[in-house]
Design an enzyme around this catalytic site. Structure first.
Site, PDB file in Angstrom:
ATOM      1  N   LYS A   1      35.028  -5.067  14.648  1.00 21.29           N
ATOM      2  CA  LYS A   1      34.671  -4.627  15.996  1.00 21.29           C
ATOM      3  C   LYS A   1      34.518  -5.795  16.963  1.00 21.29           C
ATOM      4  CE  LYS A   1      34.882  -0.238  15.585  1.00 21.29           C
ATOM      5  NZ  LYS A   1      36.066   0.420  16.211  1.00 21.29           N
TER       6      LYS A   1
ATOM      7  N   TYR B   1      32.962  -4.045   9.071  1.00 24.06           N
ATOM      8  CA  TYR B   1      33.019  -3.285  10.321  1.00 24.06           C
ATOM      9  C   TYR B   1      32.648  -4.166  11.515  1.00 24.06           C
ATOM     10  CZ  TYR B   1      32.014   0.713  13.436  1.00 24.06           C
ATOM     11  OH  TYR B   1      31.998   1.615  14.474  1.00 24.06           O
TER      12      TYR B   1
ATOM     13  N   SER C   1      31.704  -2.126  18.943  1.00 28.35           N
ATOM     14  CA  SER C   1      30.454  -1.573  18.428  1.00 28.35           C
ATOM     15  C   SER C   1      29.340  -2.595  18.545  1.00 28.35           C
ATOM     16  CB  SER C   1      30.628  -1.188  16.955  1.00 28.35           C
ATOM     17  OG  SER C   1      29.392  -0.844  16.361  1.00 28.35           O
TER      18      SER C   1
END
Length: 305
Positions: free
Chosen positions: A169, A165, A152
């Protein structure tokens, strides 16, 4: 060139909704047999249901394709092993793995609990590790495999409120880098996809008019590019809204400081040279960085003998 997946068996995690569903439907439409993996939880990972996965299977079968659902929690290796074992028992092989499953628990780092940080890491990082590990020897033995990690922009570049997150990622990029090296001689290609799409994960993060442009199918075009026969390996493909780009990690050529200069003052004084991008390069392995610095040191010693 028509990209087809006839005779291939694919596992797509998190395939009950959003990007995973789109990836699975298009793989099936192009001839692949597909395992629809989905725990069926909410966006934050709470709960479980087979309804979404079963619906995708029914859609594939109604179109004449082959698929079955498996509700493995990707963070639990024994459940992933069972999913892979069932796949091999039914279809005899695993050719493609798209590690798409994920959850969000966004908060600023100050407000985020350690439990929320660990759970996101478990699903995204250990989920990708578990699924890749479960198919790795199968792909090596059959001399064919295509694995796609889902990274991401939050990991590559950072986003407020997504320390868990983002860390997860970026971790899967590190996993991709090494697996691509280890899988090369076995024709196992490993890549990463950095998507931007309108899904459950993003529905309350962007305005409706923006979400309307970010259809999952645009990202799926990129995903399938990374898992067909002629796919690259160790490639980060960014995809969203019809835009496609490559993301790379470059290292500047850098400088060399003699032993008497190896102090923080000299590093600061030479900052411009350290940051000079004129001869920057993508390094093939971590050893290449060590090799570069050692060559600079050897050149200094030879010049000063």
């Amino acid at each position: 060139m028509s990209i087809r997946f006839d005779g291939k068996v694919a596992i797509v995690t998190g395939a009950g909704n959003g990007l995973g569903r789109s990836h699975a439907l298009e793989l099936a439409a192009r001839g692949a047999k597909v395992v629809i993996n989905d725990l069926g939880g909410a966006r934050d990972g709470v709960g479980a249901s087979s309804e979404a996965a079963d619906s995708v299977v029914a859609e594939i079968q109604a179109a004449g394709g082959e698929a079955f659902a498996h509700g493995a929690n990707v963070a639990i290796f024994s459940e992933v092993e069972d999913m892979v074992a069932q796949t091999v028992a039914k279809w005899g092989q695993v050719d493609i793995l798209i590690n798409n499953a994920g959850i969000l628990r966004d908060k600023s780092f100050s407000k985020m609990s350690i439990d929320d940080f660990k759970l996101v890491m478990d699903v995204h990082v250990m989920g990708a590790v578990n699924c890749s590990k479960a198919v790795w020897e199968i792909m090596k033995e059959q001399k064919y495999g295509r694995i796609v990690m889902t990274t991401s922009s939050s990991g590559l570049y950072g986003n407020f409120g997504q320390s868990n997150y983002g860390a997860a990622k970026m971790a899967v990029v590190g996993l991709m880098n090494t697996l691509a090296i280890e899988g090369a001689k076995y024709n196992v290609h490993v890549n990463a996809l950095a998507p931007t799409a309108a899904t459950r994960m993003t529905e309350d993060l962007m305005p409706a008019e923006v979400l309307a442009m970010l259809v999952p199918e645009a990202v799926t075009a990129g995903a399938l590019t990374l898992c067909h026969d002629n796919a690259p390996s160790r490639f980060i493909l960014c995809a969203g809204g019809g835009g496609y780009a490559k993301s790379s990690i470059f290292e500047t050529d850098g400088i060399y400081l003699s032993p008497e200069q190896q102090n923080p003052e000299a590093v600061v004084a030479n900052w411009e040279g350290i940051c000079d991008t004129a001869n920057q390069a993508e390094l093939e392995t971590g050893f290449k960085q060590s090799e570069k610095f050692l060559l600079k040191a050897q050149a200094y010693l030879q010049a000063n003998q």
